[in-house]
Design a protein around this motif. Structure first.
Motif, PDB file in Angstrom:
ATOM      1  N   SER A  21       0.577  -0.664   0.348  1.00  0.00           N
ATOM      2  CA  SER A  21      -0.294  -0.248  -0.310  1.00  0.00           C
ATOM      3  C   SER A  21       0.954   1.163   0.535  1.00  0.00           C
ATOM      4  O   SER A  21       2.360   0.943   0.084  1.00  0.00           O
ATOM      5  CB  SER A  21      -0.921   0.085   1.184  1.00  0.00           C
ATOM      6  OG  SER A  21      -0.230  -0.021   2.037  1.00  0.00           O
ATOM      7  N   PRO A  22       0.780   2.251  -0.142  1.00  0.00           N
ATOM      8  CA  PRO A  22       1.234   3.685  -0.910  1.00  0.00           C
ATOM      9  C   PRO A  22       1.765   3.884   1.291  1.00  0.00           C
ATOM     10  O   PRO A  22       1.353   3.059   2.599  1.00  0.00           O
ATOM     11  CB  PRO A  22      -0.050   4.601  -0.714  1.00  0.00           C
ATOM     12  CG  PRO A  22      -0.648   4.006  -1.090  1.00  0.00           C
ATOM     13  CD  PRO A  22      -1.135   3.301  -0.738  1.00  0.00           C
ATOM     14  N   GLY A  23       2.808   3.994   0.561  1.00  0.00           N
ATOM     15  CA  GLY A  23       3.981   4.933   2.867  1.00  0.00           C
ATOM     16  C   GLY A  23       2.404   5.539   2.904  1.00  0.00           C
ATOM     17  O   GLY A  23       2.770   6.593   2.295  1.00  0.00           O
ATOM     18  N   LEU A  24       3.202   6.051   4.521  1.00  0.00           N
ATOM     19  CA  LEU A  24       2.112   6.647   5.233  1.00  0.00           C
ATOM     20  C   LEU A  24       2.913   7.613   4.585  1.00  0.00           C
ATOM     21  O   LEU A  24       2.785   8.898   5.013  1.00  0.00           O
ATOM     22  CB  LEU A  24       3.119   6.378   6.569  1.00  0.00           C
ATOM     23  CG  LEU A  24       3.164   7.275   7.492  1.00  0.00           C
ATOM     24  CD1 LEU A  24       1.368   7.812   7.519  1.00  0.00           C
ATOM     25  CD2 LEU A  24       2.404   7.130   9.214  1.00  0.00           C
ATOM     26  N   ALA A  25       4.770   7.741   4.432  1.00  0.00           N
ATOM     27  CA  ALA A  25       5.041   9.718   3.880  1.00  0.00           C
ATOM     28  C   ALA A  25       4.931  10.011   2.615  1.00  0.00           C
ATOM     29  O   ALA A  25       4.803  11.012   3.109  1.00  0.00           O
ATOM     30  CB  ALA A  25       6.620   9.178   4.213  1.00  0.00           C
ATOM     31  N   ALA A  26       4.017   8.334   1.493  1.00  0.00           N
ATOM     32  CA  ALA A  26       3.474   9.168   0.254  1.00  0.00           C
ATOM     33  C   ALA A  26       2.230   9.995   0.574  1.00  0.00           C
ATOM     34  O   ALA A  26       2.155  10.723   0.159  1.00  0.00           O
ATOM     35  CB  ALA A  26       3.600   8.359  -0.158  1.00  0.00           C
ATOM     36  N   ARG A  27       1.847   8.941   1.907  1.00  0.00           N
ATOM     37  CA  ARG A  27       0.291   9.851   2.299  1.00  0.00           C
ATOM     38  C   ARG A  27       0.195  11.310   2.442  1.00  0.00           C
ATOM     39  O   ARG A  27      -0.603  12.063   2.455  1.00  0.00           O
ATOM     40  CB  ARG A  27      -0.327   8.785   2.856  1.00  0.00           C
ATOM     41  CG  ARG A  27      -1.224   7.593   2.240  1.00  0.00           C
ATOM     42  CD  ARG A  27      -2.256   6.679   2.949  1.00  0.00           C
ATOM     43  NE  ARG A  27      -2.243   6.070   4.096  1.00  0.00           N
ATOM     44  CZ  ARG A  27      -0.846   4.976   4.362  1.00  0.00           C
ATOM     45  NH1 ARG A  27      -1.280   4.166   3.583  1.00  0.00           N
ATOM     46  NH2 ARG A  27      -0.878   5.214   5.589  1.00  0.00           N
ATOM     47  N   GLU A  28       0.920  10.756   3.261  1.00  0.00           N
ATOM     48  CA  GLU A  28       1.050  12.206   4.093  1.00  0.00           C
ATOM     49  C   GLU A  28       1.990  13.608   3.335  1.00  0.00           C
ATOM     50  O   GLU A  28       1.222  14.880   3.931  1.00  0.00           O
ATOM     51  CB  GLU A  28       2.323  11.963   6.102  1.00  0.00           C
ATOM     52  CG  GLU A  28       1.816  11.233   6.702  1.00  0.00           C
ATOM     53  CD  GLU A  28       2.798  11.270   7.696  1.00  0.00           C
ATOM     54  OE1 GLU A  28       4.050  11.800   7.690  1.00  0.00           O
ATOM     55  OE2 GLU A  28       2.123  10.603   8.601  1.00  0.00           O
ATOM     56  N   SER A  29       2.780  13.223   3.133  1.00  0.00           N
ATOM     57  CA  SER A  29       3.085  14.275   1.678  1.00  0.00           C
ATOM     58  C   SER A  29       1.518  14.778   0.599  1.00  0.00           C
ATOM     59  O   SER A  29       1.367  15.613   0.370  1.00  0.00           O
ATOM     60  CB  SER A  29       4.111  13.647   0.760  1.00  0.00           C
ATOM     61  OG  SER A  29       4.175  14.619  -0.516  1.00  0.00           O
ATOM     62  N   LEU A  30       0.632  13.792   0.265  1.00  0.00           N
ATOM     63  CA  LEU A  30      -0.294  14.314  -0.553  1.00  0.00           C
ATOM     64  C   LEU A  30      -1.080  15.063  -0.026  1.00  0.00           C
ATOM     65  O   LEU A  30      -1.794  16.235  -0.754  1.00  0.00           O
ATOM     66  CB  LEU A  30      -0.754  12.956  -1.251  1.00  0.00           C
ATOM     67  CG  LEU A  30      -2.144  12.984  -1.661  1.00  0.00           C
ATOM     68  CD1 LEU A  30      -1.922  13.519  -3.636  1.00  0.00           C
ATOM     69  CD2 LEU A  30      -3.263  11.537  -2.607  1.00  0.00           C
ATOM     70  N   GLU A  31      -1.117  14.643   1.171  1.00  0.00           N
ATOM     71  CA  GLU A  31      -2.165  15.329   2.140  1.00  0.00           C
ATOM     72  C   GLU A  31      -1.407  16.872   2.279  1.00  0.00           C
ATOM     73  O   GLU A  31      -2.374  17.548   2.444  1.00  0.00           O
ATOM     74  CB  GLU A  31      -2.653  14.544   3.475  1.00  0.00           C
ATOM     75  CG  GLU A  31      -2.979  13.461   3.720  1.00  0.00           C
ATOM     76  CD  GLU A  31      -3.417  12.570   4.780  1.00  0.00           C
ATOM     77  OE1 GLU A  31      -2.979  12.866   5.940  1.00  0.00           O
ATOM     78  OE2 GLU A  31      -3.863  11.234   4.040  1.00  0.00           O
ATOM     79  N   ALA A  32      -0.321  16.436   2.660  1.00  0.00           N
ATOM     80  CA  ALA A  32       0.250  18.285   3.257  1.00  0.00           C
ATOM     81  C   ALA A  32       0.265  18.891   0.791  1.00  0.00           C
ATOM     82  O   ALA A  32      -0.347  20.401   1.845  1.00  0.00           O
ATOM     83  CB  ALA A  32       1.460  18.086   3.260  1.00  0.00           C
ATOM     84  N   VAL A  33       0.482  18.635   0.111  1.00  0.00           N
ATOM     85  CA  VAL A  33       0.095  18.973  -0.777  1.00  0.00           C
ATOM     86  C   VAL A  33      -1.254  19.722  -0.913  1.00  0.00           C
ATOM     87  O   VAL A  33      -1.694  20.299  -1.964  1.00  0.00           O
ATOM     88  CB  VAL A  33       0.103  18.375  -2.237  1.00  0.00           C
ATOM     89  CG1 VAL A  33      -0.223  18.806  -4.021  1.00  0.00           C
ATOM     90  CG2 VAL A  33       1.748  18.286  -2.452  1.00  0.00           C
ATOM     91  N   GLU A  34      -2.429  18.266  -0.701  1.00  0.00           N
ATOM     92  CA  GLU A  34      -3.358  19.031  -0.843  1.00  0.00           C
ATOM     93  C   GLU A  34      -4.160  19.917  -0.209  1.00  0.00           C
ATOM     94  O   GLU A  34      -4.526  20.845  -0.420  1.00  0.00           O
ATOM     95  CB  GLU A  34      -4.778  17.527  -0.747  1.00  0.00           C
ATOM     96  CG  GLU A  34      -4.458  16.166  -1.810  1.00  0.00           C
ATOM     97  CD  GLU A  34      -5.282  15.400  -1.463  1.00  0.00           C
ATOM     98  OE1 GLU A  34      -5.796  15.636  -0.119  1.00  0.00           O
ATOM     99  OE2 GLU A  34      -5.795  14.758  -2.281  1.00  0.00           O
ATOM    100  N   ARG A  35      -3.667  19.922   0.992  1.00  0.00           N
ATOM    101  CA  ARG A  35      -4.027  21.053   2.107  1.00  0.00           C
ATOM    102  C   ARG A  35      -3.623  22.003   2.195  1.00  0.00           C
ATOM    103  O   ARG A  35      -4.374  23.509   1.834  1.00  0.00           O
ATOM    104  CB  ARG A  35      -3.572  21.494   3.786  1.00  0.00           C
ATOM    105  CG  ARG A  35      -4.339  19.539   4.471  1.00  0.00           C
ATOM    106  CD  ARG A  35      -3.888  19.790   5.837  1.00  0.00           C
ATOM    107  NE  ARG A  35      -2.117  19.368   5.661  1.00  0.00           N
ATOM    108  CZ  ARG A  35      -1.929  18.219   6.068  1.00  0.00           C
ATOM    109  NH1 ARG A  35      -2.608  17.227   5.676  1.00  0.00           N
ATOM    110  NH2 ARG A  35      -0.444  18.142   5.976  1.00  0.00           N
ATOM    111  N   GLU A  36      -1.863  22.185   1.215  1.00  0.00           N
ATOM    112  CA  GLU A  36      -1.539  23.347   0.701  1.00  0.00           C
ATOM    113  C   GLU A  36      -2.710  23.897  -0.674  1.00  0.00           C
ATOM    114  O   GLU A  36      -2.991  25.343  -0.288  1.00  0.00           O
ATOM    115  CB  GLU A  36      -0.847  23.139  -0.133  1.00  0.00           C
ATOM    116  CG  GLU A  36       0.462  24.169  -0.208  1.00  0.00           C
ATOM    117  CD  GLU A  36       1.399  24.553  -0.743  1.00  0.00           C
ATOM    118  OE1 GLU A  36       2.457  25.170  -1.458  1.00  0.00           O
ATOM    119  OE2 GLU A  36       2.285  23.543  -0.713  1.00  0.00           O
TER     120      GLU A  36
END
Length: 144
Positions: A21-36
């Protein structure tokens, strides 16, 4: 979840083959981009809006297509969704993940379009029945 070779693996209980599954770091990175993106769009940043549009529009149109089965109409609904976001950007609220918000909004628009199609079809069928019934009455009146 188990780490194997540095990546996160998700295990399904009834499966012999496990897929990463997508790694935790990748998910957190995507969520950060989306929040931005959300913050920048709410501030009126057209470049962030365009980036968000290009990141999701094609996938959303494909998703909408699964409901309404018309490519042009699917793209139109997605464009309408993004237009609504831009027009309401200053008060736009995303209660959770952007991806979830966009796909739920697209689904709701697709379902609304399907309901509208059904109403139009039922109306057209009723008008056609009434026209046919009226013609039969008119034809009988002429022969009497």
């Amino acid at each position: 979840m188990t780490r194997y070779g540095g990546s996160v693996m998700a295990f399904r209980p009834d499966s012999r083959h496990n897929t990463p599954s997508p790694g935790l770091a990748a998910r957190e990175s995507l969520e950060a981009v989306e929040r931005e993106w959300i913050a920048r769009v709410r501030a009126g940043d057209a470049v962030a809006f365009e980036s968000m549009f290009h990141a999701y529009a094609t996938r959303l149109a494909g998703f909408v297509y699964t409901f309404i089965r018309e490519s042009d109409e699917s793209q139109e609904l997605v464009q309408d969704l993004f237009l609504w976001i831009w027009e309401h950007r200053y008060e736009w609220e995303v209660p959770g993940a952007l991806r979830t918000y966009l796909f739920k909004s697209a689904r709701n628009r697709a379902l609304s379009r399907l309901r509208h199609r059904r109403v139009e079809r039922e109306f057209q069928e009723r008008v056609t029945r009434e026209d046919l019934a009226g013609q039969g009455t008119h034809d009988r009146a002429e022969t009497d």
